[in-house]
Scaffold this motif. Structure first.
Motif, PDB file in Angstrom:
ATOM      1  N   ALA A 194      -3.986   1.852  12.308  1.00 58.70           N
ATOM      2  CA  ALA A 194      -2.906   2.033  11.327  1.00 58.70           C
ATOM      3  C   ALA A 194      -1.589   1.402  11.773  1.00 58.70           C
ATOM      4  O   ALA A 194      -0.631   1.379  10.992  1.00 58.70           O
ATOM      5  N   LEU A 195      -1.516   0.894  12.994  1.00 62.02           N
ATOM      6  CA  LEU A 195      -0.263   0.350  13.518  1.00 62.02           C
ATOM      7  C   LEU A 195       0.347  -0.736  12.631  1.00 62.02           C
ATOM      8  O   LEU A 195       1.565  -0.737  12.402  1.00 62.02           O
ATOM      9  N   PRO A 196      -0.434  -1.700  12.089  1.00 65.64           N
ATOM     10  CA  PRO A 196       0.171  -2.743  11.247  1.00 65.64           C
ATOM     11  C   PRO A 196       0.882  -2.205  10.006  1.00 65.64           C
ATOM     12  O   PRO A 196       1.750  -2.884   9.448  1.00 65.64           O
ATOM     13  N   PHE A 228       4.654  -2.374   9.560  1.00 70.73           N
ATOM     14  CA  PHE A 228       5.331  -3.658   9.381  1.00 70.73           C
ATOM     15  C   PHE A 228       5.226  -4.205   7.950  1.00 70.73           C
ATOM     16  O   PHE A 228       5.654  -5.329   7.695  1.00 70.73           O
ATOM     17  N   THR A 229       4.656  -3.424   7.037  1.00 69.11           N
ATOM     18  CA  THR A 229       4.618  -3.864   5.642  1.00 69.11           C
ATOM     19  C   THR A 229       6.011  -3.747   5.021  1.00 69.11           C
ATOM     20  O   THR A 229       6.823  -2.927   5.452  1.00 69.11           O
ATOM     21  N   LYS A 230       6.264  -4.552   4.006  1.00 66.63           N
ATOM     22  CA  LYS A 230       7.576  -4.554   3.361  1.00 66.63           C
ATOM     23  C   LYS A 230       7.437  -4.467   1.844  1.00 66.63           C
ATOM     24  O   LYS A 230       6.488  -4.987   1.261  1.00 66.63           O
ATOM     25  N   GLU A 231       8.384  -3.794   1.231  1.00 68.75           N
ATOM     26  CA  GLU A 231       8.500  -3.678  -0.232  1.00 68.75           C
ATOM     27  C   GLU A 231       7.294  -2.990  -0.863  1.00 68.75           C
ATOM     28  O   GLU A 231       6.998  -3.209  -2.035  1.00 68.75           O
ATOM     29  N   PHE A 232       6.577  -2.196  -0.069  1.00 69.86           N
ATOM     30  CA  PHE A 232       5.441  -1.412  -0.566  1.00 69.86           C
ATOM     31  C   PHE A 232       5.737   0.069  -0.376  1.00 69.86           C
ATOM     32  O   PHE A 232       6.316   0.466   0.644  1.00 69.86           O
ATOM     33  N   LEU A 261      -4.140  -0.747  -1.024  1.00 68.76           N
ATOM     34  CA  LEU A 261      -4.606  -2.091  -0.695  1.00 68.76           C
ATOM     35  C   LEU A 261      -5.514  -2.052   0.529  1.00 68.76           C
ATOM     36  O   LEU A 261      -6.568  -2.711   0.558  1.00 68.76           O
ATOM     37  N   PHE A 262      -5.106  -1.290   1.547  1.00 73.89           N
ATOM     38  CA  PHE A 262      -5.927  -1.175   2.755  1.00 73.89           C
ATOM     39  C   PHE A 262      -7.318  -0.651   2.443  1.00 73.89           C
ATOM     40  O   PHE A 262      -8.327  -1.231   2.880  1.00 73.89           O
ATOM     41  N   PHE A 263      -7.405   0.438   1.685  1.00 71.17           N
ATOM     42  CA  PHE A 263      -8.713   1.014   1.394  1.00 71.17           C
ATOM     43  C   PHE A 263      -9.565   0.093   0.528  1.00 71.17           C
ATOM     44  O   PHE A 263     -10.790   0.048   0.673  1.00 71.17           O
ATOM     45  N   ALA A 264      -8.931  -0.648  -0.377  1.00 70.67           N
ATOM     46  CA  ALA A 264      -9.685  -1.597  -1.204  1.00 70.67           C
ATOM     47  C   ALA A 264     -10.328  -2.671  -0.320  1.00 70.67           C
ATOM     48  O   ALA A 264     -11.506  -3.012  -0.483  1.00 70.67           O
ATOM     49  N   ILE A 265      -9.555  -3.184   0.628  1.00 71.62           N
ATOM     50  CA  ILE A 265     -10.075  -4.199   1.550  1.00 71.62           C
ATOM     51  C   ILE A 265     -11.094  -3.579   2.497  1.00 71.62           C
ATOM     52  O   ILE A 265     -12.161  -4.158   2.768  1.00 71.62           O
ATOM     53  N   ASN A 266     -10.781  -2.390   2.983  1.00 71.75           N
ATOM     54  CA  ASN A 266     -11.577  -1.731   4.020  1.00 71.75           C
ATOM     55  C   ASN A 266     -12.935  -1.250   3.533  1.00 71.75           C
ATOM     56  O   ASN A 266     -13.929  -1.328   4.265  1.00 71.75           O
ATOM     57  N   THR A 267     -12.987  -0.756   2.305  1.00 72.06           N
ATOM     58  CA  THR A 267     -14.233  -0.151   1.832  1.00 72.06           C
ATOM     59  C   THR A 267     -15.083  -1.071   0.961  1.00 72.06           C
ATOM     60  O   THR A 267     -16.278  -0.797   0.773  1.00 72.06           O
ATOM     61  N   VAL A 311      -2.352  -9.483   4.707  1.00 74.95           N
ATOM     62  CA  VAL A 311      -2.835  -9.811   6.060  1.00 74.95           C
ATOM     63  C   VAL A 311      -2.801  -8.565   6.942  1.00 74.95           C
ATOM     64  O   VAL A 311      -3.763  -8.276   7.669  1.00 74.95           O
ATOM     65  N   LEU A 312      -1.715  -7.816   6.878  1.00 74.04           N
ATOM     66  CA  LEU A 312      -1.591  -6.605   7.690  1.00 74.04           C
ATOM     67  C   LEU A 312      -2.645  -5.567   7.300  1.00 74.04           C
ATOM     68  O   LEU A 312      -3.266  -4.930   8.156  1.00 74.04           O
ATOM     69  N   ALA A 313      -2.859  -5.408   5.993  1.00 72.09           N
ATOM     70  CA  ALA A 313      -3.870  -4.454   5.517  1.00 72.09           C
ATOM     71  C   ALA A 313      -5.274  -4.903   5.926  1.00 72.09           C
ATOM     72  O   ALA A 313      -6.138  -4.070   6.225  1.00 72.09           O
ATOM     73  N   THR A 314      -5.492  -6.218   5.960  1.00 75.18           N
ATOM     74  CA  THR A 314      -6.796  -6.745   6.378  1.00 75.18           C
ATOM     75  C   THR A 314      -7.044  -6.474   7.853  1.00 75.18           C
ATOM     76  O   THR A 314      -8.154  -6.102   8.255  1.00 75.18           O
ATOM     77  N   VAL A 315      -6.024  -6.650   8.676  1.00 72.05           N
ATOM     78  CA  VAL A 315      -6.145  -6.340  10.112  1.00 72.05           C
ATOM     79  C   VAL A 315      -6.483  -4.863  10.290  1.00 72.05           C
ATOM     80  O   VAL A 315      -7.342  -4.497  11.100  1.00 72.05           O
ATOM     81  N   MET A 316      -5.806  -4.010   9.524  1.00 81.67           N
ATOM     82  CA  MET A 316      -6.110  -2.576   9.564  1.00 81.67           C
ATOM     83  C   MET A 316      -7.572  -2.324   9.199  1.00 81.67           C
ATOM     84  O   MET A 316      -8.269  -1.538   9.849  1.00 81.67           O
TER      85      MET A 316
END
Length: 337
Positions: free
Chosen positions: A19-21, A24-28, A36-42, A250-255
């Motif tokens: 969850a560290l990245p 560093f997200t902005k304007e969210f 977004l993270f869960f959509a990419i992750n699952t 990109v950050l959510a994808t790394v997560m």
């Protein structure tokens, strides 16, 4: 045995850091980042993983008995609901108490599930592993107490209303119970899927990816429903239209890569650990992830202004968690002698 323990620890490290990245997200808003993270992750990462790493994926799924697939699907869907309930509990009772109750429930109940499915091992193995789990639970509760003491200081003595406290505790515990569906799905499906995967010509470690694919996709259905509702209710869909979207993606994808990889490593570790692997690997996996998150808070000076009692309770909790996973690992080794 040592290999499985090390993989479990490494998986826990990855889970504790994934969850560290997000910082560093902005304007969210929260819902944008995690939706977004869960959509990419699952959905996205699991499909990419099986496309590039699994041979004869369709044949392997077809070889899984219907009752096993249904059991995994239902348990995974409930896991997704449990994860969402944890987030809701935090709104009522704060991060520290919500985290300790949720993770404590997961470690206790989730670690027992493989015994319920595969049977209880010989007494000395079972007793030693349970002792380790209880030590870990004491450590988790001690960390929760530390968080409450720190929170009380930060809030200058303000207290959570009693009705909110009861509601939050109930949600955290029920959410933890539902989230143990993750280990149920892994315990039920790991053996069957491993046999089918190896028979299809894949290396042994590949079966863990297939197991996590099923868990994440079905869990993602309940998670996607929740975030779609929240984004609509709070009118946050427009936040995705921002110049920061590529960066945040990109950050959510790394997560997502860290999270999915951590779970797949846990699945492989559980298999490597043998008959008690589902219990031992699960306990170590979750305990290390909590420890990493706490140490991260110490390193980033989140606890620098906490009262002495809070720090003492925090360090006691970390020490108990280290001792606990050592005892759990020793208990597993007794079964291999």
């Amino acid at each position: 045995m040592i290999e499985g323990v090390l993989w479990s620890i490494f998986a826990g490290l990855m889970l504790g850091l994934y969850a560290l990245p997000e910082k560093f997200t902005k304007e969210f808003e929260f819902e944008n980042t995690w939706g977004l993270f869960f959509a990419i992750n699952t959905f996205i990462i699991p499909n990419i993983a099986v496309y590039f790493l699994v041979d004869n994926f369709g044949d392997i799924l077809a070889a899984v008995p219907t009752n096993v697939m249904i059991g995994m699907a239902v348990a995974s869907f409930l896991w997704g609901i449990g994860v969402m309930m944890w987030g809701k509990a935090i709104n009522y009772i704060g991060l520290s108490l919500g985290f300790s109750l949720f993770i404590g429930t997961i470690i206790l109940i989730g670690s027992l599930i493989p015994f319920m499915i595969d049977g209880i091992p010989e007494f000395q193995v079972f007793a030693t592993i349970m002792l380790g789990i209880l030590i870990v639970l004491f450590g988790v509760m001690s960390n929760g107490r530390a968080g409450l003491l720190k929170q009380k200081e930060d809030d200058k003595g303000e207290e959570v209303k009693s009705d909110n406290m009861i509601t939050g505790i109930s949600i955290a515990v029920v959410g933890g119970l539902l989230a143990t569906g993750f280990n149920y799905a892994n315990s039920v499906g790991a053996g069957v899927i491993h046999e089918a995967s190896v028979a299809a010509g894949n290396p042994e470690w590949v079966s863990a990816i297939i197991v996590m694919y099923i868990i994440y996709v079905f869990g993602g259905i309940s998670i996607a429903s929740y975030f779609s509702y929240q984004l609509t209710k709070k009118k946050l869909w427009s936040n995705f239209v921002t110049p920061q979207f590529p960066r945040n993606t990109v950050l959510a994808t790394v997560m997502g890569i860290f999270n999915f990889s951590a779970s797949a490593l846990f699945g492989f570790a559980a298999f490597t650990l043998g008959s008690t692997g589902g219990t031992v690997g699960y306990a170590i996996f979750n305990t290390v992830s909590v420890g990493v998150a706490i140490v991260g808070g110490i390193i980033t000076k989140e606890w620098i202004t906490a009262p002495k009692k809070a720090k003492t309770s925090l360090y006691l909790g970390l020490a108990c968690m280290i001792v606990g996973i050592t005892v759990i690992a020793f208990g597993n080794s007794l079964g291999t002698v």
